[in-house]
Design an enzyme around this catalytic site. Structure first.
Site, PDB file in Angstrom:
ATOM      1  N   LYS A 101       6.387   5.369   7.657  1.00  0.00           N
ATOM      2  CA  LYS A 101       6.691   3.962   7.405  1.00  0.00           C
ATOM      3  C   LYS A 101       8.166   3.655   7.665  1.00  0.00           C
ATOM      4  O   LYS A 101       8.507   2.577   8.182  1.00  0.00           O
ATOM      5  CB  LYS A 101       6.300   3.600   5.980  1.00  0.00           C
ATOM      6  CG  LYS A 101       4.800   3.739   5.711  1.00  0.00           C
ATOM      7  CD  LYS A 101       4.458   3.602   4.236  1.00  0.00           C
ATOM      8  CE  LYS A 101       2.970   3.775   3.990  1.00  0.00           C
ATOM      9  NZ  LYS A 101       2.624   3.713   2.553  1.00  0.00           N
ATOM     10  N   ILE A 132       2.799  -6.058   0.939  1.00  0.00           N
ATOM     11  CA  ILE A 132       4.136  -6.644   1.095  1.00  0.00           C
ATOM     12  C   ILE A 132       4.383  -6.996   2.562  1.00  0.00           C
ATOM     13  O   ILE A 132       4.293  -6.127   3.429  1.00  0.00           O
ATOM     14  CB  ILE A 132       5.223  -5.675   0.606  1.00  0.00           C
ATOM     15  CG1 ILE A 132       5.006  -5.291  -0.852  1.00  0.00           C
ATOM     16  CG2 ILE A 132       6.607  -6.279   0.783  1.00  0.00           C
ATOM     17  CD1 ILE A 132       5.977  -4.247  -1.370  1.00  0.00           C
ATOM     18  N   GLU A 144      -5.026  10.982  -2.442  1.00  0.00           N
ATOM     19  CA  GLU A 144      -6.124  11.611  -1.729  1.00  0.00           C
ATOM     20  C   GLU A 144      -6.460  12.978  -2.347  1.00  0.00           C
ATOM     21  O   GLU A 144      -5.671  13.562  -3.090  1.00  0.00           O
ATOM     22  CB  GLU A 144      -5.743  11.798  -0.258  1.00  0.00           C
ATOM     23  CG  GLU A 144      -5.389  10.522   0.476  1.00  0.00           C
ATOM     24  CD  GLU A 144      -6.575   9.587   0.644  1.00  0.00           C
ATOM     25  OE1 GLU A 144      -7.729  10.065   0.576  1.00  0.00           O
ATOM     26  OE2 GLU A 144      -6.357   8.388   0.836  1.00  0.00           O
ATOM     27  N   GLY A 204       1.374  -1.824   2.100  1.00  0.00           N
ATOM     28  CA  GLY A 204       0.195  -2.545   1.625  1.00  0.00           C
ATOM     29  C   GLY A 204       0.330  -4.045   1.751  1.00  0.00           C
ATOM     30  O   GLY A 204       0.405  -4.594   2.850  1.00  0.00           O
ATOM     31  N   LYS A 210      -0.339   4.176  10.083  1.00  0.00           N
ATOM     32  CA  LYS A 210       1.105   4.372  10.170  1.00  0.00           C
ATOM     33  C   LYS A 210       1.484   5.676  10.868  1.00  0.00           C
ATOM     34  O   LYS A 210       2.488   5.747  11.565  1.00  0.00           O
ATOM     35  CB  LYS A 210       1.756   4.270   8.787  1.00  0.00           C
ATOM     36  CG  LYS A 210       1.679   5.477   7.882  1.00  0.00           C
ATOM     37  CD  LYS A 210       0.368   5.625   7.161  1.00  0.00           C
ATOM     38  CE  LYS A 210       0.122   4.530   6.173  1.00  0.00           C
ATOM     39  NZ  LYS A 210      -1.110   4.728   5.369  1.00  0.00           N
ATOM     40  N   VAL A 226       2.478  -0.578   6.510  1.00  0.00           N
ATOM     41  CA  VAL A 226       3.682  -0.361   5.701  1.00  0.00           C
ATOM     42  C   VAL A 226       3.596  -1.206   4.433  1.00  0.00           C
ATOM     43  O   VAL A 226       3.483  -2.422   4.490  1.00  0.00           O
ATOM     44  CB  VAL A 226       4.955  -0.752   6.475  1.00  0.00           C
ATOM     45  CG1 VAL A 226       6.201  -0.478   5.635  1.00  0.00           C
ATOM     46  CG2 VAL A 226       5.038   0.007   7.796  1.00  0.00           C
TER      47      VAL A 226
END
Length: 425
Positions: A213, A144, A198, A142, A113, A140
């Protein structure tokens, strides 16, 4: 901006579904492994990962060492590969590889992204010139399918607004703080331990990831190709239990929400910040690592999409969906970008809750109206120019100021103008 766009006739023709497609996979991290695992479990999908390129020669991986190679350009030159999947974390290298693949007329799927948000106009132009095809649903939200929904289903109908929780890491932290009264550091450590955040969480917690996104969504929702720096992004690094408690007194939660909106004059605005969300909103119950997107169209009304926004399998499933779409000859059409591109609006005032122990921040933001102030809790509620928030966002982050928008926008020209409802939630 003016961009020549691919048409339906320029979509890469589908090949026979009877013959498995050979996939060249560039990157074998969370998403790459997720895709590989899905294809191993579902061999009937008709995709075979034939070659895998990685960067680190010594890293331990769950496959034999002879499955990996180290020169991505070799895959670009391999015409026996039907499609390339790019899932590395280096945005500059990802752009080089994807751009060159499109110049060669290749089919490409990416989940990067940050790279897309920085270079989308160039990549769209390359598709037109080189007849390659680029899909990026996995970049964007995951699992969906919001990009495909915008491009294919709402390609003609105007959208009033799009709002969404686009980052599962920050949403998980906010959920834990709200449910368990955890402090920020503890909730973040838990998110990292579960693999939702992360080791360096700044891209997620600082709202840089959902800003990228939002830029991609703006291209498909409104045909607006925005620059990253145009879009306000404020994160949750400065949040405390005081803020969670304040939201609770209002019967609301704090969520990091991307808000894209068409104004009455046809211009478009976009911003990504924490926002108060009430139980009347579909986003109120989007918790933990889940994402959610609310679309409000002129004629179709409100639509709500919800799903897992992070993780190898959810994101890998989006990559697989793009592979299947490519095999069917699908290509993004960017239908709203073929019409008149809407202007971007930043000459607005945003109502915010600001908590800070640095009084100069209040002066710096130059509130045009203050409706509530509490010295003991060091917060103030009122209207601030959006351009001031954009201009001073680095200073706000430096001094640990925490900002939540209430959902109200209004024209900057007058404080007595009718309030523009950014959201009903």
């Amino acid at each position: 901006m003016s961009t020549n766009l691919p048409t339906t006739s320029q979509a890469t023709p589908a090949t026979t579904a009877a013959q498995p497609w050979r996939v060249g996979l560039i990157g074998f991290g969370c998403v790459g492994q997720g895709l590989y695992d899905i294809l191993q479990q579902q061999p009937q999908t008709g995709f075979d990962i034939s070659r895998i390129v990685v960067k680190n020669h010594t890293k331990e991986r769950p496959l034999p060492a002879n499955r990996f190679e180290f020169n991505a350009d070799d895959l670009l030159a391999d015409d026996t590969l039907d499609v390339l999947v790019e899932v590395i974390d280096d945005a500059d290298e990802a752009f080089r590889l994807v751009a060159e693949a499109l110049r060669r007329g290749r089919r490409v799927v990416t989940a990067n992204k940050a790279m897309l948000a920085r270079h989308l106009p160039e990549l769209v132009q390359l598709q037109h010139e080189g007849h390659g095809t680029l899909l990026y649903e996995a970049a964007v939200c995951g699992s969906i399918p919001v990009i495909r929904t915008l491009d294919a289903y709402f390609g003609v109908e105007p959208l009033r607004r799009l709002t969404g929780i686009l980052n599962g890491s920050s949403n998980y932290v906010l959920t834990r703080m709200g449910e368990d009264a955890s402090d920020y550091a503890l909730a973040l450590a838990e998110a990292q331990a579960k693999g939702f955040a992360e080791t360096d969480p700044s891209l997620d917690m600082g709202a840089f990831d959902p800003r990228s996104k939002a830029v991609l969504l703006a291209a498909h929702a409104y045909g607006a190709f925005l620059q990253l720096e145009q879009v306000l992004n404020l994160g949750i690094e400065g949040i405390s239990a005081v803020d969670i408690a304040f939201a609770a007194t209002l019967g609301q939660k704090i969520k990091v929400v991307a808000g894209l909106q068409r104004l009455p004059d046809g211009r478009v605005t976009a911003l990504v910040t924490p926002q108060f969300v009430g139980p009347e909103s579909p986003l109120y119950t989007v918790d933990n690592e889940f994402n959610g997107v609310v679309l409000e169209a002129d004629f179709a009304g409100e639509q709500f999409l919800r799903g897992r926004g992070a993780g190898g399998h959810p994101t890998g499933s989006a990559v697989l969906a793009d592979l299947a779409a490519l095999r069917q000859g699908f290509a993004y059409q960017y239908p709203k970008a073929n019409a008149t591109t809407p202007a971007y609006a930043s000459d607005l005032e945003v109502e915010i809750y600001l908590r800070t122990d640095e009084e100069r921040i209040i002066d710096l933001l130059d509130f045009s109206e203050i409706s509530e102030e509490a010295d003991e809790d060091e917060y103030v509620v009122g209207f601030v120019a959006l351009e001031n928030l954009i201009r001073h966002r680095d200073t706000l982050r430096k001094y640990g100021a925490f900002i939540v928008r209430t959902g109200q926008l209004r024209p900057i020209s007058t404080a007595v103008a009718a309030v523009v409802e950014e959201e009903s939630f």
